[in-house]
Design a protein around this motif. Structure first.
Motif, PDB file in Angstrom:
ATOM      1  N   ARG A   1     -78.621 -10.154  21.199  1.00  0.00           N
ATOM      2  CA  ARG A   1     -78.924 -11.291  21.958  1.00  0.00           C
ATOM      3  C   ARG A   1     -79.402 -10.809  23.487  1.00  0.00           C
ATOM      4  NH1 ARG A   1     -73.095 -14.191  22.905  1.00  0.00           N
ATOM      5  NH2 ARG A   1     -71.994 -12.337  24.104  1.00  0.00           N
ATOM      6  N   VAL A   2     -80.255 -11.578  24.061  1.00  0.00           N
ATOM      7  CA  VAL A   2     -80.768 -11.447  25.504  1.00  0.00           C
ATOM      8  C   VAL A   2     -79.835 -11.950  26.293  1.00  0.00           C
ATOM      9  CG1 VAL A   2     -82.671 -11.619  27.038  1.00  0.00           C
ATOM     10  CG2 VAL A   2     -82.994 -11.328  24.596  1.00  0.00           C
ATOM     11  N   VAL A   3     -79.174 -11.212  27.454  1.00  0.00           N
ATOM     12  CA  VAL A   3     -78.444 -11.685  28.287  1.00  0.00           C
ATOM     13  C   VAL A   3     -78.879 -11.376  29.754  1.00  0.00           C
ATOM     14  CG1 VAL A   3     -76.065 -11.605  29.156  1.00  0.00           C
ATOM     15  CG2 VAL A   3     -76.361 -11.532  26.722  1.00  0.00           C
ATOM     16  N   LEU A   4     -78.967 -12.234  30.634  1.00  0.00           N
ATOM     17  CA  LEU A   4     -79.396 -12.125  32.264  1.00  0.00           C
ATOM     18  C   LEU A   4     -78.162 -11.848  32.991  1.00  0.00           C
ATOM     19  CD1 LEU A   4     -82.416 -14.314  33.042  1.00  0.00           C
ATOM     20  CD2 LEU A   4     -82.378 -11.861  32.761  1.00  0.00           C
ATOM     21  N   GLY A   5     -77.170 -12.810  32.816  1.00  0.00           N
ATOM     22  CA  GLY A   5     -75.960 -12.843  33.602  1.00  0.00           C
ATOM     23  C   GLY A   5     -76.125 -13.768  34.679  1.00  0.00           C
ATOM     24  N   MET A   6     -75.100 -13.722  35.662  1.00  0.00           N
ATOM     25  CA  MET A   6     -75.126 -14.581  36.746  1.00  0.00           C
ATOM     26  C   MET A   6     -76.123 -14.024  37.896  1.00  0.00           C
ATOM     27  SD  MET A   6     -74.119 -17.526  37.997  1.00  0.00           S
ATOM     28  CE  MET A   6     -72.824 -18.136  36.891  1.00  0.00           C
ATOM     29  N   ARG A   7     -76.111 -12.915  37.828  1.00  0.00           N
ATOM     30  CA  ARG A   7     -77.162 -12.119  38.733  1.00  0.00           C
ATOM     31  C   ARG A   7     -78.589 -12.763  38.789  1.00  0.00           C
ATOM     32  NH1 ARG A   7     -78.236  -6.024  39.087  1.00  0.00           N
ATOM     33  NH2 ARG A   7     -79.793  -5.846  40.797  1.00  0.00           N
TER      34      ARG A   7
END
Length: 151
Positions: free
Chosen positions: A23-29
């Motif tokens: 899966r693609v994850v960006l995160g909080m940043r």
């Protein structure tokens, strides 16, 4: 440390394919940076279309700052309400191009709903959301989903 890598440590690019179970994850940043860039893009486009650059530089900067502050009341909640669910829905879509287009559509919808008499504002909000997502495409990383037995 590169956060833009695929499972085989190759750079994550537009339109790349990955194996199932990732899966693609960006995160909080990525969410914060994308929201701020979208907010700034929305304000800059809005101030430019309002004709502020035709005035003197002080007026332009004053209007840009004023719009930036007051639009935060609308733009940042919209980013949470529409941006976060869009990002979660696109976790299994690895094409960054589709992510940018989906964020354009996700920004277009609230713009058209909030400003029904002025579709240009809807297009501005859609463009800003797309620019915001485009600004963080290099922060996207691919993670393996946990096995069903691990959940």
């Amino acid at each position: 440390m590169s956060t833009t890598t695929r499972p085989d440590n190759m750079p994550l690019a537009f339109g790349c394919n990955h194996p199932a179970g990732t899966r693609v994850v960006l995160g909080m940043r990525g969410f914060i940076i994308g929201s701020l860039v979208a907010h700034a893009a929305f304000n800059l486009i809005l101030v430019v279309f309002a004709g502020a650059p035709q005035q003197d530089a002080f007026y332009f900067l004053f209007m840009a700052l004023l719009v930036f502050i007051f639009s935060a009341v609308v733009v940042l909640p919209v980013a949470v309400i529409f941006g976060a669910p869009t990002a979660l829905a696109l976790r299994r879509v690895h094409s960054q191009t589709l992510h940018v287009l989906a964020f354009f559509a996700a920004g277009l919808l609230p713009g058209l709903l909030l400003f029904p008499g002025n579709p240009q504002l809807g297009l501005i909000s859609g463009a800003a959301a797309g620019i915001g997502r485009l600004s963080v495409w290099r922060l996207a990383r691919i993670e393996h989903e946990p096995a069903k037995s691990d959940r």
